[in-house]
Design an enzyme around this catalytic site. Structure first.
Site, PDB file in Angstrom:
ATOM      1  N   LYS A 256       0.849  -1.183   0.000  1.00 35.09           N
ATOM      2  CA  LYS A 256       0.000   0.000   0.000  1.00 35.09           C
ATOM      3  C   LYS A 256       0.884   1.233   0.000  1.00 35.09           C
ATOM      4  CE  LYS A 256      -4.439  -0.831   0.727  1.00 35.09           C
ATOM      5  NZ  LYS A 256      -4.279  -1.276  -0.651  1.00 35.09           N
ATOM      6  N   ARG A 257       0.707   2.041  -0.958  1.00 38.16           N
ATOM      7  CA  ARG A 257       1.383   3.325  -0.881  1.00 38.16           C
ATOM      8  C   ARG A 257       0.689   4.306  -1.801  1.00 38.16           C
ATOM      9  NH1 ARG A 257       7.346   2.206  -2.662  1.00 38.16           N
ATOM     10  NH2 ARG A 257       6.930   0.233  -1.629  1.00 38.16           N
TER      11      ARG A 257
END
Length: 499
Positions: A256-257
RNA sequence: GCCCCCAUCGUCUAGAGGACUAGGACACCACCCUUUCAAGGUGGAGACAGGGGUUCGAAUCCCCUUGGGGGCACCA
Protein backbone atom coordinates in the site's frame (compact mmCIF):
# COMPACT_ATOMS: atom_id res chain seq x y z
CA UNK A 1 4.06 -42.10 0.52
CA UNK A 2 6.94 -39.67 0.52
CA UNK A 3 6.58 -39.39 -3.23
CA UNK A 4 3.18 -37.87 -2.83
CA UNK A 5 3.36 -34.11 -3.27
CA UNK A 6 2.06 -32.21 -0.29
CA UNK A 7 2.29 -28.45 -0.37
CA UNK A 8 0.82 -25.75 1.77
CA UNK A 9 -0.03 -22.10 1.87
CA UNK A 10 0.41 -20.80 5.37
CA UNK A 11 -0.81 -17.24 5.80
CA UNK A 12 -1.11 -15.53 9.10
CA UNK A 13 -4.41 -13.80 9.77
CA UNK A 14 -2.87 -10.43 10.35
CA UNK A 15 -4.39 -8.81 7.32
CA UNK A 16 -6.41 -9.42 4.20
CA UNK A 17 -5.03 -11.63 1.47
CA UNK A 18 -2.37 -9.78 -0.45
CA UNK A 19 -1.77 -10.49 -4.15
CA UNK A 20 1.75 -11.57 -3.26
CA UNK A 21 0.29 -14.13 -0.88
CA UNK A 22 -2.22 -15.12 -3.53
CA UNK A 23 0.61 -15.76 -6.00
CA UNK A 24 2.39 -17.95 -3.43
CA UNK A 25 -0.83 -19.84 -2.82
CA UNK A 26 -1.39 -20.16 -6.54
CA UNK A 27 2.01 -21.66 -7.27
CA UNK A 28 1.64 -24.15 -4.47
CA UNK A 29 -1.82 -25.02 -5.65
CA UNK A 30 -0.71 -25.39 -9.28
CA UNK A 31 2.03 -27.74 -8.21
CA UNK A 32 -0.38 -29.84 -6.21
CA UNK A 33 -2.87 -30.02 -9.04
CA UNK A 34 -0.18 -30.67 -11.60
CA UNK A 35 1.16 -33.62 -9.65
CA UNK A 36 -2.09 -34.91 -8.27
CA UNK A 37 -0.82 -33.93 -4.86
CA UNK A 38 -2.43 -32.31 -1.86
CA UNK A 39 -2.80 -28.61 -1.22
CA UNK A 40 -3.08 -27.61 2.40
CA UNK A 41 -4.18 -24.37 3.98
CA UNK A 42 -2.61 -23.80 7.36
CA UNK A 43 -3.26 -20.77 9.48
CA UNK A 44 -0.24 -19.36 11.26
CA UNK A 45 -1.96 -17.48 14.01
CA UNK A 46 0.81 -17.36 16.56
CA UNK A 47 1.07 -13.61 16.82
CA UNK A 48 -1.79 -12.77 19.09
CA UNK A 49 -1.09 -9.06 19.05
CA UNK A 50 -1.42 -8.62 15.33
CA UNK A 51 -4.51 -10.71 14.70
CA UNK A 52 -7.04 -8.96 12.49
CA UNK A 53 -10.54 -10.23 13.26
CA UNK A 54 -12.02 -10.78 9.83
CA UNK A 55 -8.79 -11.51 7.99
CA UNK A 56 -9.19 -15.26 8.39
CA UNK A 57 -12.48 -15.07 6.60
CA UNK A 58 -11.08 -12.79 3.94
CA UNK A 59 -8.17 -15.09 3.21
CA UNK A 60 -10.47 -18.03 2.70
CA UNK A 61 -12.97 -16.07 0.67
CA UNK A 62 -10.29 -14.58 -1.53
CA UNK A 63 -8.68 -17.94 -2.20
CA UNK A 64 -12.02 -19.48 -3.09
CA UNK A 65 -12.88 -16.52 -5.27
CA UNK A 66 -9.68 -17.19 -7.21
CA UNK A 67 -10.61 -20.83 -7.50
CA UNK A 68 -7.87 -21.99 -5.18
CA UNK A 69 -9.50 -24.70 -3.11
CA UNK A 70 -7.63 -26.51 -0.39
CA UNK A 71 -7.73 -30.24 0.25
CA UNK A 72 -6.90 -29.98 3.92
CA UNK A 73 -7.34 -27.09 6.28
CA UNK A 74 -9.99 -24.87 7.82
CA UNK A 75 -13.48 -25.97 6.99
CA UNK A 76 -12.45 -29.19 5.31
CA UNK A 77 -10.32 -30.79 8.00
CA UNK A 78 -7.88 -33.53 7.18
CA UNK A 79 -5.72 -36.18 8.82
CA UNK A 80 -2.89 -33.85 9.75
CA UNK A 81 -4.84 -31.30 11.77
CA UNK A 82 -5.42 -29.16 13.54
CA UNK A 83 -4.63 -26.64 10.84
CA UNK A 84 -4.52 -23.66 13.13
CA UNK A 85 -1.19 -23.23 14.84
CA UNK A 86 -2.87 -21.81 17.89
CA UNK A 87 -4.37 -25.25 18.38
CA UNK A 88 -1.04 -27.02 18.11
CA UNK A 89 0.73 -25.40 21.02
CA UNK A 90 1.57 -28.59 22.84
CA UNK A 91 3.30 -29.88 19.75
CA UNK A 92 5.62 -26.90 19.69
CA UNK A 93 6.27 -27.23 23.39
CA UNK A 94 7.16 -30.85 22.94
CA UNK A 95 9.74 -30.13 20.26
CA UNK A 96 11.10 -27.07 22.03
CA UNK A 97 11.62 -29.36 24.98
CA UNK A 98 13.28 -31.85 22.71
CA UNK A 99 15.67 -29.21 21.39
CA UNK A 100 16.45 -28.15 24.93
CA UNK A 101 17.14 -31.74 25.90
CA UNK A 102 19.41 -32.21 22.92
CA UNK A 103 21.36 -29.09 23.79
CA UNK A 104 20.30 -27.42 20.56
CA UNK A 105 18.40 -24.69 22.34
CA UNK A 106 18.48 -22.81 25.62
CA UNK A 107 16.30 -20.71 27.83
CA UNK A 108 16.81 -16.98 27.73
CA UNK A 109 15.63 -14.70 30.51
CA UNK A 110 16.57 -11.38 29.00
CA UNK A 111 13.97 -8.66 29.21
CA UNK A 112 12.80 -6.92 26.10
CA UNK A 113 14.34 -3.75 27.52
CA UNK A 114 17.74 -5.37 27.72
CA UNK A 115 17.32 -6.76 24.23
CA UNK A 116 16.48 -3.33 22.87
CA UNK A 117 19.49 -1.89 24.65
CA UNK A 118 21.80 -4.52 23.24
CA UNK A 119 20.46 -3.98 19.75
CA UNK A 120 20.99 -0.27 20.03
CA UNK A 121 24.54 -0.65 21.25
CA UNK A 122 25.44 -3.05 18.51
CA UNK A 123 23.99 -0.84 15.91
CA UNK A 124 26.04 2.03 17.24
CA UNK A 125 29.17 -0.04 17.03
CA UNK A 126 28.33 -0.90 13.45
CA UNK A 127 27.74 -4.53 14.31
CA UNK A 128 24.76 -6.42 13.00
CA UNK A 129 21.87 -5.83 15.35
CA UNK A 130 20.89 -8.90 17.27
CA UNK A 131 21.13 -10.86 20.43
CA UNK A 132 24.43 -11.05 22.31
CA UNK A 133 23.82 -14.60 23.55
CA UNK A 134 23.96 -13.48 27.13
CA UNK A 135 21.83 -16.32 28.47
CA UNK A 136 23.51 -18.94 26.38
CA UNK A 137 26.49 -18.77 28.71
CA UNK A 138 24.70 -18.37 31.99
CA UNK A 139 26.30 -20.17 34.88
CA UNK A 140 24.31 -23.15 36.12
CA UNK A 141 23.64 -21.53 39.51
CA UNK A 142 22.39 -18.38 37.89
CA UNK A 143 20.12 -20.35 35.61
CA UNK A 144 18.80 -22.34 38.55
CA UNK A 145 18.17 -19.18 40.51
CA UNK A 146 16.19 -17.60 37.67
CA UNK A 147 14.17 -20.77 37.25
CA UNK A 148 13.48 -20.88 40.97
CA UNK A 149 12.31 -17.30 40.84
CA UNK A 150 9.99 -18.25 38.06
CA UNK A 151 11.53 -15.68 35.76
CA UNK A 152 9.79 -15.50 32.41
CA UNK A 153 11.83 -16.98 29.62
CA UNK A 154 11.94 -17.73 25.94
CA UNK A 155 13.60 -20.64 24.20
CA UNK A 156 16.34 -19.74 21.78
CA UNK A 157 18.06 -21.79 19.12
CA UNK A 158 21.70 -22.48 19.85
CA UNK A 159 23.38 -21.60 16.57
CA UNK A 160 26.89 -23.01 16.10
CA UNK A 161 29.42 -20.30 16.81
CA UNK A 162 31.66 -21.24 13.96
CA UNK A 163 31.48 -22.99 10.64
CA UNK A 164 28.88 -22.66 7.97
CA UNK A 165 25.40 -23.85 7.25
CA UNK A 166 24.54 -24.83 3.72
CA UNK A 167 21.00 -25.08 2.50
CA UNK A 168 19.57 -26.13 -0.80
CA UNK A 169 16.99 -24.30 -2.82
CA UNK A 170 15.55 -26.01 -5.89
CA UNK A 171 15.99 -22.92 -8.03
CA UNK A 172 19.21 -21.50 -6.67
CA UNK A 173 21.11 -24.55 -5.66
CA UNK A 174 23.29 -24.42 -2.57
CA UNK A 175 23.42 -21.35 -0.41
CA UNK A 176 26.03 -21.15 2.30
CA UNK A 177 25.85 -18.95 5.38
CA UNK A 178 28.56 -18.20 7.89
CA UNK A 179 27.17 -19.31 11.22
CA UNK A 180 28.67 -16.19 12.78
CA UNK A 181 26.13 -14.14 10.90
CA UNK A 182 23.21 -16.17 12.23
CA UNK A 183 21.29 -15.28 15.31
CA UNK A 184 20.10 -17.33 18.25
CA UNK A 185 16.51 -16.74 17.29
CA UNK A 186 13.62 -17.13 19.64
CA UNK A 187 11.77 -20.38 19.09
CA UNK A 188 9.23 -20.19 21.84
CA UNK A 189 7.95 -16.89 23.11
CA UNK A 190 7.34 -16.12 26.76
CA UNK A 191 3.61 -16.25 26.14
CA UNK A 192 3.96 -19.89 25.25
CA UNK A 193 3.40 -19.38 21.54
CA UNK A 194 6.04 -20.47 19.06
CA UNK A 195 7.67 -18.12 16.62
CA UNK A 196 7.39 -18.75 12.93
CA UNK A 197 10.76 -20.49 12.89
CA UNK A 198 9.78 -23.27 15.23
CA UNK A 199 6.19 -23.59 14.13
CA UNK A 200 6.92 -23.76 10.44
CA UNK A 201 9.49 -26.50 10.85
CA UNK A 202 7.43 -28.59 13.21
CA UNK A 203 4.28 -28.29 11.13
CA UNK A 204 5.89 -28.83 7.76
CA UNK A 205 7.50 -31.95 9.11
CA UNK A 206 4.47 -33.29 10.94
CA UNK A 207 2.21 -32.53 7.99
CA UNK A 208 4.67 -34.29 5.70
CA UNK A 209 5.05 -31.32 3.42
CA UNK A 210 7.12 -32.34 0.42
CA UNK A 211 7.78 -28.91 -1.07
CA UNK A 212 8.00 -25.67 0.78
CA UNK A 213 7.21 -22.86 -1.61
CA UNK A 214 7.36 -19.48 0.01
CA UNK A 215 8.44 -15.97 -0.76
CA UNK A 216 12.03 -14.98 -1.31
CA UNK A 217 12.17 -12.98 1.86
CA UNK A 218 12.49 -16.22 3.80
CA UNK A 219 15.85 -17.13 2.35
CA UNK A 220 17.70 -15.34 5.10
CA UNK A 221 16.07 -17.42 7.79
CA UNK A 222 16.36 -20.60 5.77
CA UNK A 223 19.62 -21.69 7.49
CA UNK A 224 17.94 -21.30 10.86
CA UNK A 225 15.18 -23.60 9.75
CA UNK A 226 17.69 -26.07 8.40
CA UNK A 227 19.46 -26.04 11.74
CA UNK A 228 16.21 -26.87 13.50
CA UNK A 229 15.42 -29.73 11.13
CA UNK A 230 18.87 -31.18 11.67
CA UNK A 231 18.81 -30.74 15.42
CA UNK A 232 15.57 -32.69 15.49
CA UNK A 233 16.99 -35.30 13.16
CA UNK A 234 14.43 -34.58 10.48
CA UNK A 235 14.82 -34.70 6.75
CA UNK A 236 14.30 -31.41 4.95
CA UNK A 237 11.58 -31.03 2.35
CA UNK A 238 12.39 -29.46 -1.00
CA UNK A 239 12.55 -25.70 -0.72
CA UNK A 240 11.55 -23.34 -3.49
CA UNK A 241 11.81 -19.64 -2.78
CA UNK A 242 9.56 -17.61 -5.00
CA UNK A 243 10.58 -14.24 -6.39
CA UNK A 244 9.06 -11.19 -4.79
CA UNK A 245 6.41 -9.11 -6.44
CA UNK A 246 7.59 -5.54 -6.62
CA UNK A 247 5.78 -2.28 -6.60
CA UNK A 248 5.24 -0.67 -10.05
CA UNK A 249 7.97 1.79 -9.18
CA UNK A 250 10.27 -1.20 -8.85
CA UNK A 251 11.21 0.11 -5.43
CA UNK A 252 10.40 -2.44 -2.82
CA UNK A 253 7.72 -5.00 -2.25
CA UNK A 254 4.28 -4.38 -3.57
CA UNK A 255 2.56 -2.60 -0.76
CA UNK A 256 0.00 0.00 0.00
CA UNK A 257 1.38 3.33 -0.88
CA UNK A 258 0.22 6.57 -2.30
CA UNK A 259 0.76 6.87 -5.97
CA UNK A 260 0.52 9.97 -7.98
CA UNK A 261 -1.17 9.22 -11.25
CA UNK A 262 -0.69 10.92 -14.55
CA UNK A 263 -3.74 13.10 -14.03
CA UNK A 264 -2.34 14.32 -10.77
CA UNK A 265 -4.68 12.27 -8.65
CA UNK A 266 -3.07 10.71 -5.65
CA UNK A 267 -4.46 7.35 -4.81
CA UNK A 268 -3.49 4.26 -2.95
CA UNK A 269 -2.67 1.28 -5.11
CA UNK A 270 -4.51 -1.94 -4.69
CA UNK A 271 -2.72 -4.81 -3.02
CA UNK A 272 -5.46 -6.95 -1.50
CA UNK A 273 -7.30 -9.56 -3.51
CA UNK A 274 -10.58 -8.23 -2.22
CA UNK A 275 -9.74 -4.79 -3.57
CA UNK A 276 -9.32 -6.18 -7.05
CA UNK A 277 -12.59 -8.01 -6.72
CA UNK A 278 -14.35 -4.86 -5.62
CA UNK A 279 -12.72 -2.89 -8.40
CA UNK A 280 -14.34 -5.18 -10.93
CA UNK A 281 -11.58 -7.58 -11.83
CA UNK A 282 -12.54 -11.10 -12.81
CA UNK A 283 -11.04 -13.87 -10.73
CA UNK A 284 -9.93 -15.70 -13.86
CA UNK A 285 -8.07 -12.61 -15.03
CA UNK A 286 -6.34 -12.01 -11.71
CA UNK A 287 -5.49 -15.69 -11.54
CA UNK A 288 -4.00 -15.61 -15.01
CA UNK A 289 -2.10 -12.41 -14.43
CA UNK A 290 -0.65 -13.46 -11.12
CA UNK A 291 0.47 -16.72 -12.67
CA UNK A 292 2.60 -14.80 -15.15
CA UNK A 293 4.54 -13.13 -12.38
CA UNK A 294 7.61 -15.29 -12.07
CA UNK A 295 6.39 -17.99 -14.39
CA UNK A 296 5.63 -18.14 -18.09
CA UNK A 297 3.15 -20.43 -19.77
CA UNK A 298 5.14 -20.28 -22.97
CA UNK A 299 7.14 -17.87 -25.03
CA UNK A 300 4.24 -16.50 -26.97
CA UNK A 301 1.12 -16.96 -24.91
CA UNK A 302 0.15 -15.33 -21.70
CA UNK A 303 -3.59 -15.67 -21.74
CA UNK A 304 -4.32 -19.16 -20.58
CA UNK A 305 -6.89 -21.01 -18.57
CA UNK A 306 -6.65 -22.76 -15.26
CA UNK A 307 -6.45 -26.22 -16.73
CA UNK A 308 -3.77 -25.18 -19.15
CA UNK A 309 -1.73 -23.69 -16.34
CA UNK A 310 -2.08 -26.86 -14.30
CA UNK A 311 -0.98 -29.01 -17.21
CA UNK A 312 2.04 -26.89 -17.92
CA UNK A 313 3.27 -25.81 -14.50
CA UNK A 314 6.79 -26.87 -13.58
CA UNK A 315 8.88 -25.80 -10.62
CA UNK A 316 12.04 -25.49 -12.69
CA UNK A 317 10.35 -22.90 -14.86
CA UNK A 318 9.87 -20.48 -12.00
CA UNK A 319 12.02 -17.43 -12.42
CA UNK A 320 14.41 -16.23 -9.77
CA UNK A 321 14.25 -12.52 -10.45
CA UNK A 322 11.58 -10.39 -8.78
CA UNK A 323 8.68 -9.22 -10.91
CA UNK A 324 7.15 -5.78 -11.02
CA UNK A 325 3.39 -5.75 -10.73
CA UNK A 326 1.83 -3.97 -13.70
CA UNK A 327 -1.66 -2.65 -13.09
CA UNK A 328 -1.85 -1.70 -16.75
CA UNK A 329 -1.28 -5.18 -17.98
CA UNK A 330 -3.70 -6.64 -15.48
CA UNK A 331 -6.31 -4.19 -16.71
CA UNK A 332 -5.69 -5.20 -20.29
CA UNK A 333 -5.95 -8.86 -19.39
CA UNK A 334 -9.16 -8.22 -17.50
CA UNK A 335 -10.57 -6.68 -20.66
CA UNK A 336 -9.57 -9.76 -22.60
CA UNK A 337 -11.47 -11.95 -20.15
CA UNK A 338 -14.49 -9.67 -20.11
CA UNK A 339 -14.71 -9.78 -23.89
CA UNK A 340 -14.51 -13.56 -23.82
CA UNK A 341 -17.42 -13.90 -21.41
CA UNK A 342 -20.79 -15.11 -22.73
CA UNK A 343 -23.21 -12.19 -22.66
CA UNK A 344 -25.49 -13.83 -20.09
CA UNK A 345 -22.56 -14.38 -17.79
CA UNK A 346 -21.31 -10.84 -18.13
CA UNK A 347 -24.80 -9.50 -17.44
CA UNK A 348 -24.98 -11.58 -14.30
CA UNK A 349 -21.62 -10.38 -13.06
CA UNK A 350 -22.50 -6.79 -13.75
CA UNK A 351 -25.59 -6.75 -11.55
CA UNK A 352 -23.82 -6.09 -8.23
CA UNK A 353 -21.68 -3.38 -9.79
CA UNK A 354 -24.75 -1.64 -11.15
CA UNK A 355 -26.38 -1.93 -7.75
CA UNK A 356 -23.37 -0.39 -6.10
CA UNK A 357 -23.79 2.60 -8.39
CA UNK A 358 -27.37 2.87 -7.26
CA UNK A 359 -28.90 1.10 -10.22
CA UNK A 360 -31.04 -1.87 -9.28
CA UNK A 361 -31.36 -3.97 -12.38
CA UNK A 362 -31.66 -7.63 -13.20
CA UNK A 363 -29.31 -9.60 -15.41
CA UNK A 364 -32.19 -10.14 -17.81
CA UNK A 365 -32.74 -6.42 -18.20
CA UNK A 366 -29.03 -5.90 -18.70
CA UNK A 367 -28.61 -8.61 -21.28
CA UNK A 368 -29.75 -6.71 -24.38
CA UNK A 369 -27.36 -3.89 -23.53
CA UNK A 370 -24.31 -6.13 -23.20
CA UNK A 371 -23.26 -5.91 -26.87
CA UNK A 372 -23.12 -2.17 -26.42
CA UNK A 373 -20.51 -2.25 -23.69
CA UNK A 374 -18.77 -5.60 -23.59
CA UNK A 375 -15.74 -4.66 -25.63
CA UNK A 376 -15.43 -1.33 -23.87
CA UNK A 377 -15.18 -2.61 -20.33
CA UNK A 378 -11.82 -2.87 -18.64
CA UNK A 379 -13.41 -3.75 -15.35
CA UNK A 380 -16.92 -4.63 -14.28
CA UNK A 381 -16.98 -1.40 -12.34
CA UNK A 382 -16.80 0.55 -15.60
CA UNK A 383 -20.30 -0.54 -16.59
CA UNK A 384 -22.46 1.96 -14.70
CA UNK A 385 -20.71 4.89 -16.35
CA UNK A 386 -21.60 3.46 -19.74
CA UNK A 387 -25.13 2.42 -18.95
CA UNK A 388 -26.55 4.66 -16.27
CA UNK A 389 -28.63 6.77 -18.65
CA UNK A 390 -30.66 3.70 -19.59
CA UNK A 391 -31.90 3.41 -16.06
CA UNK A 392 -32.16 6.95 -14.87
CA UNK A 393 -32.66 10.27 -16.52
CA UNK A 394 -29.65 11.37 -18.51
CA UNK A 395 -27.62 14.18 -17.10
CA UNK A 396 -28.61 17.52 -18.49
CA UNK A 397 -25.84 18.28 -20.92
CA UNK A 398 -24.26 21.70 -20.95
CA UNK A 399 -25.12 23.28 -24.32
CA UNK A 400 -21.54 23.49 -25.49
CA UNK A 401 -21.29 19.70 -25.22
CA UNK A 402 -24.07 19.39 -27.74
CA UNK A 403 -22.29 21.39 -30.35
CA UNK A 404 -19.81 19.62 -32.56
CA UNK A 405 -16.52 21.46 -32.83
CA UNK A 406 -17.14 22.18 -36.47
CA UNK A 407 -20.63 23.57 -35.86
CA UNK A 408 -22.36 26.37 -34.05
CA UNK A 409 -25.48 26.58 -31.94
CA UNK A 410 -27.75 27.47 -34.80
CA UNK A 411 -26.73 24.69 -37.13
CA UNK A 412 -26.82 22.21 -34.29
CA UNK A 413 -30.31 23.30 -33.47
CA UNK A 414 -31.35 22.85 -37.05
CA UNK A 415 -29.83 19.40 -37.19
CA UNK A 416 -31.41 18.32 -33.95
CA UNK A 417 -34.84 19.43 -35.02
CA UNK A 418 -34.54 17.55 -38.26
CA UNK A 419 -33.32 14.52 -36.37
CA UNK A 420 -36.25 14.79 -34.01
CA UNK A 421 -38.69 14.71 -36.88
CA UNK A 422 -36.92 11.79 -38.46
CA UNK A 423 -36.79 9.84 -35.22
CA UNK A 424 -40.46 10.47 -34.61
CA UNK A 425 -41.51 8.53 -37.63
CA UNK A 426 -38.73 6.13 -38.51
CA UNK A 427 -39.37 2.44 -38.10
CA UNK A 428 -37.92 1.58 -34.68
CA UNK A 429 -35.20 -0.88 -35.52
CA UNK A 430 -31.51 -0.36 -35.19
CA UNK A 431 -30.98 -0.69 -38.92
CA UNK A 432 -33.74 1.69 -39.87
CA UNK A 433 -32.57 4.29 -37.37
CA UNK A 434 -29.07 4.09 -38.72
CA UNK A 435 -29.96 4.37 -42.36
CA UNK A 436 -32.43 7.19 -41.72
CA UNK A 437 -29.94 9.22 -39.71
CA UNK A 438 -27.16 8.67 -42.22
CA UNK A 439 -29.49 9.75 -44.95
CA UNK A 440 -30.43 12.81 -42.93
CA UNK A 441 -26.84 13.79 -42.46
CA UNK A 442 -26.46 13.75 -46.22
CA UNK A 443 -29.57 15.84 -46.70
CA UNK A 444 -28.32 18.41 -44.24
CA UNK A 445 -24.88 18.44 -45.80
CA UNK A 446 -23.31 17.33 -42.55
CA UNK A 447 -20.67 14.77 -41.78
CA UNK A 448 -22.05 11.87 -39.84
CA UNK A 449 -20.24 12.91 -36.67
CA UNK A 450 -21.64 16.41 -36.86
CA UNK A 451 -25.15 15.08 -36.68
CA UNK A 452 -24.50 12.15 -34.37
CA UNK A 453 -22.71 13.99 -31.62
CA UNK A 454 -25.61 16.25 -30.64
CA UNK A 455 -27.98 13.31 -30.72
CA UNK A 456 -25.63 11.29 -28.57
CA UNK A 457 -25.15 14.03 -26.05
CA UNK A 458 -28.84 14.83 -25.98
CA UNK A 459 -29.87 11.25 -25.30
CA UNK A 460 -27.06 10.03 -23.08
CA UNK A 461 -25.81 13.19 -21.47
CA UNK A 462 -22.26 12.35 -22.43
CA UNK A 463 -19.87 12.81 -25.24
CA UNK A 464 -18.45 9.32 -24.86
CA UNK A 465 -21.09 6.65 -24.93
CA UNK A 466 -21.86 3.26 -26.45
CA UNK A 467 -22.65 3.04 -30.20
CA UNK A 468 -25.43 5.43 -31.07
CA UNK A 469 -27.99 3.40 -32.99
CA UNK A 470 -28.13 0.54 -30.56
CA UNK A 471 -28.32 3.04 -27.75
CA UNK A 472 -31.25 4.87 -29.33
CA UNK A 473 -33.03 1.65 -30.12
CA UNK A 474 -32.78 0.34 -26.58
CA UNK A 475 -33.66 3.68 -25.07
CA UNK A 476 -36.95 3.56 -26.94
CA UNK A 477 -38.57 6.19 -29.08
CA UNK A 478 -40.38 7.92 -26.27
CA UNK A 479 -37.35 8.64 -24.16
CA UNK A 480 -35.24 9.52 -27.16
CA UNK A 481 -37.71 12.13 -28.32
CA UNK A 482 -38.16 13.57 -24.86
CA UNK A 483 -34.41 13.94 -24.42
CA UNK A 484 -33.92 15.43 -27.85
CA UNK A 485 -36.71 17.87 -27.12
CA UNK A 486 -35.03 18.89 -23.93
CA UNK A 487 -31.77 19.48 -25.77
CA UNK A 488 -33.55 21.58 -28.36
CA UNK A 489 -35.01 23.75 -25.62
CA UNK A 490 -31.60 24.06 -24.07
CA UNK A 491 -30.10 25.26 -27.30
CA UNK A 492 -32.91 27.67 -27.96
CA UNK A 493 -32.38 29.21 -24.57
CA UNK A 494 -28.69 29.45 -25.22
CA UNK A 495 -29.36 31.06 -28.54
CA UNK A 496 -31.72 33.67 -27.15
CA UNK A 497 -29.21 34.54 -24.44
CA UNK A 498 -26.59 35.00 -27.08
CA UNK A 499 -28.60 37.64 -28.82
C1' G B 1 26.59 -1.44 8.53
C1' C B 2 26.49 -6.93 8.01
C1' C B 3 24.45 -11.27 5.48
C1' C B 4 21.77 -13.33 1.38
C1' C B 5 19.37 -13.35 -3.38
C1' C B 6 18.84 -11.47 -8.30
C1' A B 7 20.18 -9.19 -13.36
C1' U B 8 17.18 -9.89 -21.60
C1' C B 9 13.13 -3.91 -24.43
C1' G B 10 9.99 1.18 -19.55
C1' U B 11 7.20 -3.51 -17.60
C1' C B 12 5.93 -9.12 -17.77
C1' U B 13 8.73 -12.61 -20.30
C1' A B 14 10.86 -16.52 -24.44
C1' G B 15 15.84 -18.04 -24.68
C1' A B 16 18.94 -23.49 -20.94
C1' G B 17 26.75 -22.71 -26.19
C1' G B 18 25.71 -22.43 -32.63
C1' A B 19 18.35 -22.36 -35.12
C1' C B 20 19.41 -14.70 -32.49
C1' U B 21 19.14 -10.08 -37.88
C1' A B 22 17.46 -11.75 -29.66
C1' G B 23 10.86 -13.77 -30.26
C1' G B 24 5.93 -12.62 -27.83
C1' A B 25 2.77 -9.48 -24.62
C1' C B 26 1.46 -4.72 -21.93
C1' A B 27 2.42 0.34 -22.43
C1' C B 28 4.04 3.97 -26.28
C1' C B 29 4.02 6.13 -31.54
C1' A B 30 2.00 6.13 -36.70
C1' C B 31 -1.49 4.55 -40.15
C1' C B 32 -6.12 1.81 -41.33
C1' C B 33 -11.24 0.87 -39.75
C1' U B 34 -14.82 4.29 -37.52
C1' U B 35 -20.70 8.34 -35.27
C1' U B 36 -17.77 9.25 -29.83
C1' C B 37 -15.14 5.78 -26.84
C1' A B 38 -13.48 1.10 -27.28
C1' A B 39 -12.27 -3.32 -29.85
C1' G B 40 -9.66 -4.90 -34.20
C1' G B 41 -5.81 -4.67 -38.25
C1' U B 42 -0.92 -3.11 -40.15
C1' G B 43 3.64 -1.00 -39.19
C1' G B 44 7.36 1.40 -35.85
C1' A B 45 10.51 2.49 -31.85
C1' G B 46 12.51 -0.36 -27.81
C1' A B 47 16.80 -5.00 -24.28
C1' C B 48 21.09 -9.23 -23.53
C1' A B 49 24.07 -3.65 -17.12
C1' G B 50 29.75 -3.13 -17.71
C1' G B 51 34.47 -5.56 -17.82
C1' G B 52 37.36 -9.78 -17.91
C1' G B 53 37.80 -14.92 -18.91
C1' U B 54 36.32 -20.33 -20.91
C1' U B 55 35.20 -21.87 -26.06
C1' C B 56 36.09 -22.57 -32.97
C1' G B 57 31.60 -20.00 -31.14
C1' A B 58 28.31 -16.96 -25.60
C1' A B 59 22.20 -13.59 -23.89
C1' U B 60 23.26 -18.60 -22.36
C1' C B 61 29.22 -21.22 -18.41
C1' C B 62 32.97 -18.81 -14.64
C1' C B 63 34.99 -14.34 -12.06
C1' C B 64 34.90 -9.17 -10.82
C1' U B 65 32.37 -4.52 -10.85
C1' U B 66 27.87 -2.01 -10.90
C1' G B 67 22.82 -1.90 -10.09
C1' G B 68 18.33 -3.71 -7.87
C1' G B 69 15.77 -6.49 -4.15
C1' G B 70 15.33 -9.06 0.55
C1' G B 71 16.67 -10.06 5.67
C1' C B 72 18.92 -8.62 10.36
C1' A B 73 11.86 -8.47 16.35
C1' C B 74 9.41 -12.59 22.13
C1' C B 75 6.09 -10.30 13.27
C1' A B 76 5.17 -13.64 9.99
Amino acid sequence: MTHHVRVRFAPSPTGYLHVGGARTALFNWLWARHTGGTFILRIEDTDRKRLVPDSLEDIQESLRWLGIEWDEGPGVGGPYGPYFQSERLELYHRYAQELLARGAAYRCYCSSERLARVREERRRRGEPPGYDRHCRFLADEERARLEAEGAPSVVRLKVPERGTTTVHDLLRGEITFENETLEDVVLLKSDGYPTYHLAVVVDDHLMEISHVMRADEWISSFPLHALIYRALGWELPTFVHLPMILDPTGKGKLSKRKQKRADGHVEENMTMVREFREAGYLPEALFNFIATLGWAYSGDREVFGVDEAIARFELEAIRKAPAVFSYEKLEWMNGVYIRALPAEELARRLVPFMARAGIEVTAEALLPLIPLVQERLKTLADAPAYLDFFFRDAEVPPPELLVHKKMDVESTLRALKAARDALAEVEWTEEAIESRLRQLAGELGLKAGQLFQPIRVATTGKRVAPPLFGTLYHLGRERVLARVDRAIELLETALSQQE
